[in-house]
Design a protein around this motif. Sequence first.
Motif, PDB file in Angstrom:
ATOM      1  N   THR A 334       0.846  -1.197   0.000  1.00 43.50           N
ATOM      2  CA  THR A 334       0.000   0.000   0.000  1.00 43.50           C
ATOM      3  C   THR A 334       0.879   1.243   0.000  1.00 43.50           C
ATOM      4  OG1 THR A 334      -1.684  -1.246   1.184  1.00 43.50           O
ATOM      5  CG2 THR A 334      -1.860   1.159   1.292  1.00 43.50           C
ATOM      6  N   LYS A 335       1.963   1.188   0.798  1.00 46.48           N
ATOM      7  CA  LYS A 335       2.884   2.323   0.869  1.00 46.48           C
ATOM      8  C   LYS A 335       3.540   2.558  -0.501  1.00 46.48           C
ATOM      9  CE  LYS A 335       6.527   4.257   3.601  1.00 46.48           C
ATOM     10  NZ  LYS A 335       7.724   4.045   4.335  1.00 46.48           N
ATOM     11  N   GLY A 336       3.948   1.454  -1.138  1.00 48.66           N
ATOM     12  CA  GLY A 336       4.603   1.559  -2.445  1.00 48.66           C
ATOM     13  C   GLY A 336       3.702   2.215  -3.479  1.00 48.66           C
ATOM     14  N   ILE A 337       2.430   1.840  -3.474  1.00 47.93           N
ATOM     15  CA  ILE A 337       1.481   2.412  -4.444  1.00 47.93           C
ATOM     16  C   ILE A 337       1.238   3.888  -4.138  1.00 47.93           C
ATOM     17  CG2 ILE A 337      -0.944   2.299  -5.245  1.00 47.93           C
ATOM     18  CD1 ILE A 337       1.072   0.050  -6.216  1.00 47.93           C
ATOM     19  N   ALA A 338       1.073   4.192  -2.842  1.00 51.04           N
ATOM     20  CA  ALA A 338       0.854   5.595  -2.453  1.00 51.04           C
ATOM     21  C   ALA A 338       2.064   6.433  -2.860  1.00 51.04           C
ATOM     22  CB  ALA A 338       0.612   5.697  -0.952  1.00 51.04           C
ATOM     23  N   GLU A 339       3.251   5.874  -2.677  1.00 53.31           N
ATOM     24  CA  GLU A 339       4.490   6.583  -3.013  1.00 53.31           C
ATOM     25  C   GLU A 339       4.585   6.812  -4.528  1.00 53.31           C
ATOM     26  OE1 GLU A 339       7.783   4.624  -1.197  1.00 53.31           O
ATOM     27  OE2 GLU A 339       8.981   6.449  -1.249  1.00 53.31           O
ATOM     28  N   ALA A 340       4.264   5.773  -5.306  1.00 55.26           N
ATOM     29  CA  ALA A 340       4.313   5.906  -6.771  1.00 55.26           C
ATOM     30  C   ALA A 340       3.333   6.975  -7.227  1.00 55.26           C
ATOM     31  CB  ALA A 340       3.992   4.564  -7.432  1.00 55.26           C
ATOM     32  N   MET A 341       2.154   7.006  -6.603  1.00 60.15           N
ATOM     33  CA  MET A 341       1.167   8.035  -6.975  1.00 60.15           C
ATOM     34  C   MET A 341       1.666   9.422  -6.583  1.00 60.15           C
ATOM     35  SD  MET A 341      -2.505   6.278  -6.183  1.00 60.15           S
ATOM     36  CE  MET A 341      -3.505   7.723  -6.535  1.00 60.15           C
ATOM     37  N   ALA A 342       2.244   9.505  -5.376  1.00 58.66           N
ATOM     38  CA  ALA A 342       2.732  10.805  -4.889  1.00 58.66           C
ATOM     39  C   ALA A 342       3.811  11.370  -5.819  1.00 58.66           C
ATOM     40  CB  ALA A 342       3.275  10.668  -3.472  1.00 58.66           C
ATOM     41  N   ASN A 343       4.603  10.483  -6.437  1.00 62.04           N
ATOM     42  CA  ASN A 343       5.718  10.942  -7.280  1.00 62.04           C
ATOM     43  C   ASN A 343       5.394  11.031  -8.762  1.00 62.04           C
ATOM     44  OD1 ASN A 343       7.410  11.154  -5.106  1.00 62.04           O
ATOM     45  ND2 ASN A 343       7.990   8.991  -5.185  1.00 62.04           N
ATOM     46  N   CYS A 344       4.171  10.703  -9.162  1.00 66.05           N
ATOM     47  CA  CYS A 344       3.901  10.704 -10.601  1.00 66.05           C
ATOM     48  C   CYS A 344       3.402  12.081 -11.047  1.00 66.05           C
ATOM     49  CB  CYS A 344       2.902   9.609 -10.964  1.00 66.05           C
ATOM     50  SG  CYS A 344       1.209  10.077 -10.689  1.00 66.05           S
ATOM     51  N   ASN A 345       3.334  12.277 -12.357  1.00 65.62           N
ATOM     52  CA  ASN A 345       2.958  13.603 -12.861  1.00 65.62           C
ATOM     53  C   ASN A 345       1.482  13.719 -13.210  1.00 65.62           C
ATOM     54  OD1 ASN A 345       5.549  14.698 -12.764  1.00 65.62           O
ATOM     55  ND2 ASN A 345       6.096  13.557 -14.625  1.00 65.62           N
ATOM     56  N   GLY A 346       0.736  12.656 -13.036  1.00 63.78           N
ATOM     57  CA  GLY A 346      -0.671  12.680 -13.448  1.00 63.78           C
ATOM     58  C   GLY A 346      -1.581  13.238 -12.363  1.00 63.78           C
ATOM     59  N   THR A 347      -2.864  13.264 -12.688  1.00 61.20           N
ATOM     60  CA  THR A 347      -3.895  13.629 -11.712  1.00 61.20           C
ATOM     61  C   THR A 347      -4.156  12.399 -10.849  1.00 61.20           C
ATOM     62  OG1 THR A 347      -4.915  15.089 -13.309  1.00 61.20           O
ATOM     63  CG2 THR A 347      -6.322  14.358 -11.503  1.00 61.20           C
ATOM     64  N   THR A 348      -4.002  12.551  -9.534  1.00 63.76           N
ATOM     65  CA  THR A 348      -4.135  11.384  -8.653  1.00 63.76           C
ATOM     66  C   THR A 348      -5.356  11.528  -7.751  1.00 63.76           C
ATOM     67  OG1 THR A 348      -2.567  12.503  -7.202  1.00 63.76           O
ATOM     68  CG2 THR A 348      -1.682  10.760  -8.590  1.00 63.76           C
ATOM     69  N   ILE A 349      -6.216  10.534  -7.821  1.00 59.30           N
ATOM     70  CA  ILE A 349      -7.473  10.590  -7.077  1.00 59.30           C
ATOM     71  C   ILE A 349      -7.591   9.354  -6.191  1.00 59.30           C
ATOM     72  CG2 ILE A 349     -10.001  10.579  -7.312  1.00 59.30           C
ATOM     73  CD1 ILE A 349      -9.538  11.879 -10.110  1.00 59.30           C
ATOM     74  N   ILE A 350      -7.865   9.578  -4.920  1.00 56.80           N
ATOM     75  CA  ILE A 350      -8.098   8.440  -4.019  1.00 56.80           C
ATOM     76  C   ILE A 350      -9.573   8.415  -3.660  1.00 56.80           C
ATOM     77  CG2 ILE A 350      -7.537   7.378  -1.807  1.00 56.80           C
ATOM     78  CD1 ILE A 350      -4.796   8.471  -1.992  1.00 56.80           C
ATOM     79  N   GLY A 351     -10.183   7.265  -3.888  1.00 55.82           N
ATOM     80  CA  GLY A 351     -11.636   7.144  -3.714  1.00 55.82           C
ATOM     81  C   GLY A 351     -12.078   6.873  -2.296  1.00 55.82           C
ATOM     82  N   GLY A 352     -11.525   7.582  -1.335  1.00 52.96           N
ATOM     83  CA  GLY A 352     -12.058   7.544   0.033  1.00 52.96           C
ATOM     84  C   GLY A 352     -11.826   6.262   0.811  1.00 52.96           C
ATOM     85  N   GLY A 353     -12.515   6.181   1.959  1.00 51.18           N
ATOM     86  CA  GLY A 353     -12.485   4.978   2.795  1.00 51.18           C
ATOM     87  C   GLY A 353     -11.094   4.612   3.276  1.00 51.18           C
ATOM     88  N   ASP A 354     -10.801   3.313   3.231  1.00 49.77           N
ATOM     89  CA  ASP A 354      -9.546   2.804   3.776  1.00 49.77           C
ATOM     90  C   ASP A 354      -8.318   3.298   3.033  1.00 49.77           C
ATOM     91  OD1 ASP A 354      -9.872   1.108   6.062  1.00 49.77           O
ATOM     92  OD2 ASP A 354     -11.148  -0.122   4.786  1.00 49.77           O
ATOM     93  N   SER A 355      -8.436   3.477   1.731  1.00 49.41           N
ATOM     94  CA  SER A 355      -7.255   3.937   0.982  1.00 49.41           C
ATOM     95  C   SER A 355      -6.901   5.367   1.366  1.00 49.41           C
ATOM     96  CB  SER A 355      -7.453   3.829  -0.526  1.00 49.41           C
ATOM     97  OG  SER A 355      -8.708   3.330  -0.840  1.00 49.41           O
ATOM     98  N   ALA A 356      -7.935   6.182   1.640  1.00 52.62           N
ATOM     99  CA  ALA A 356      -7.685   7.558   2.088  1.00 52.62           C
ATOM    100  C   ALA A 356      -6.997   7.520   3.447  1.00 52.62           C
ATOM    101  CB  ALA A 356      -8.994   8.322   2.163  1.00 52.62           C
ATOM    102  N   ALA A 357      -7.499   6.647   4.334  1.00 49.06           N
ATOM    103  CA  ALA A 357      -6.899   6.515   5.669  1.00 49.06           C
ATOM    104  C   ALA A 357      -5.451   6.051   5.543  1.00 49.06           C
ATOM    105  CB  ALA A 357      -7.708   5.524   6.508  1.00 49.06           C
ATOM    106  N   ALA A 358      -5.212   5.111   4.615  1.00 54.44           N
ATOM    107  CA  ALA A 358      -3.856   4.588   4.437  1.00 54.44           C
ATOM    108  C   ALA A 358      -2.922   5.693   3.943  1.00 54.44           C
ATOM    109  CB  ALA A 358      -3.874   3.419   3.450  1.00 54.44           C
ATOM    110  N   ALA A 359      -3.365   6.484   2.956  1.00 56.07           N
ATOM    111  CA  ALA A 359      -2.515   7.558   2.414  1.00 56.07           C
ATOM    112  C   ALA A 359      -2.189   8.569   3.511  1.00 56.07           C
ATOM    113  CB  ALA A 359      -3.212   8.246   1.250  1.00 56.07           C
ATOM    114  N   GLU A 360      -3.177   8.845   4.340  1.00 52.99           N
ATOM    115  CA  GLU A 360      -3.007   9.787   5.458  1.00 52.99           C
ATOM    116  C   GLU A 360      -1.994   9.213   6.445  1.00 52.99           C
ATOM    117  OE1 GLU A 360      -3.719  13.240   7.221  1.00 52.99           O
ATOM    118  OE2 GLU A 360      -5.152  12.703   5.655  1.00 52.99           O
ATOM    119  N   GLN A 361      -2.257   7.977   6.859  1.00 51.50           N
ATOM    120  CA  GLN A 361      -1.411   7.305   7.862  1.00 51.50           C
ATOM    121  C   GLN A 361       0.036   7.157   7.364  1.00 51.50           C
ATOM    122  OE1 GLN A 361      -3.420   3.720   9.252  1.00 51.50           O
ATOM    123  NE2 GLN A 361      -1.443   2.698   9.388  1.00 51.50           N
ATOM    124  N   LEU A 362       0.200   6.941   6.060  1.00 47.82           N
ATOM    125  CA  LEU A 362       1.549   6.715   5.533  1.00 47.82           C
ATOM    126  C   LEU A 362       2.232   8.026   5.107  1.00 47.82           C
ATOM    127  CD1 LEU A 362       0.627   3.550   3.431  1.00 47.82           C
ATOM    128  CD2 LEU A 362       1.901   3.564   5.570  1.00 47.82           C
TER     129      LEU A 362
END
Length: 396
Positions: A334-362
Amino acid sequence: MNKKNIEDIGVKGKKVLVRCDFNVPMDENKNITDDIRIQGALPTIKYLIENEGKVILMSHLGRPKGDPNLKYSLEPVAKRLAELLGKEVTFASDNEVVGISAKKAVSEMKNGEVVLLQNVRFRKEETKNNPAFAKELASLAEIFVNDAFGTAHRAHASTAGVADYLPCVSGYLIQKEIDVMGKALSNPEKPFVAILGGAKVSDKMGVINNLLEKVDTLIIGGGMAYTFLKAKGYEIGNSLLEVDKIELSKELMAKAEEKGVKLLLPLDCVAAKEFKADAVHKTVGVENIPVDMMGLDIGKESIGIFSEAIKEAKTIVWNGPMGVFEMPAFALGTKGIAEAMANCNGTTIIGGGDSAAAAEQLGFADKMTHISTGGGASLEFLEGKELPGIAVIEDK
Ligand SMILES: Nc1ncnc2c1ncn2[C@@H]1O[C@H](COP(=O)(O)OP(=O)(O)OP(=O)(O)O)[C@@H](O)[C@H]1O
Ligand SMILES: O=C(O)[C@H](O)COP(=O)(O)O
């Protein structure tokens, strides 16, 4: 989406009833542990204050099932909101929501003042979308603003019914949510990559089906990936499996092929003996999952392949963690995916719930273009469904 918003209606001196989603997590001492949904409502509330409206806020909290259970009182939210606004918020504590104190507080309001009603789910009529209750709520005001994106998938009295009695416009939060996610679905910059994870295939079937019509690449990780791997003929040990969804997984894989969508499944996983934070674990190829172990995260090779696809993308939508991120040993995917999204040049959208909590926590939350405040609501939006709380907002 061409819906009216608060700027399309005069609010000066008007009583404005605003549905927010203040359904925030709290600890046992009623301390709010994450106020992102309160923060999300601030732009609308501030606009109404600055433009001299009389701001009457309403929300649900938890699922009190129609009983006035004070465990679910919105009083802590009134306090936090007052701190964030730097302004008094009058809490109308009536268990019947529209009671003596609410009516008195509203009748005494001056322009720019804020009142918060008690939890609308203290009334049984709320979740039944009872017209009489909707009318009671509407009787407090002259305009209805829906800004509760997180609850927009519910047709309840305070989210939909009230619009039968008042002109209804959207707030900034709903507008932002539908603008960003709506654009990703209707007119995405390509390549468009969707990443789905989380526990169950059954929760995400509709989303996969809808996204297969739109994306270039679909990545499936998390617990739901094992049903797909099983459908491809792999032995998955004790990993999460929804036997009755194997056929459907095959159909979805066939649809991906037919549509020319690249479908990426994990190549390796972190397998553990037990579902425990300190369980014995090792990384194995998905073709080698031992019969007595379960996959609790994606492995390094999968993180690499998924990250490559994310790096190339111009639009990325993510819903659902890649593993049991609540346990540090299984959070790396989960951290690896969040990191790849954080470093990419595209528009990044997280669809709420647990993934939002994970991005926040990480620690990656502030690197994303948009994190939805809706869990179930964002899923239904990504499924392409019309949400009742959005349907009631007047068109321009
Ligand atoms: N391999 C796995 N085995 C078991 N559980 C998993 C696995 N991978 C992820 N999970 C669990 O899935 C849960 C999240 O699933 P869920 O489907 O609710 O995600 P979500 O869609 O982000 O949440 P929401 O529906 O609130 O938006 C997490 O608690 C996580 O621990
Ligand atoms: O947290 C949510 O998803 C919303 O506030 C809706 O809550 P509900 O699932 O209890 O209707």
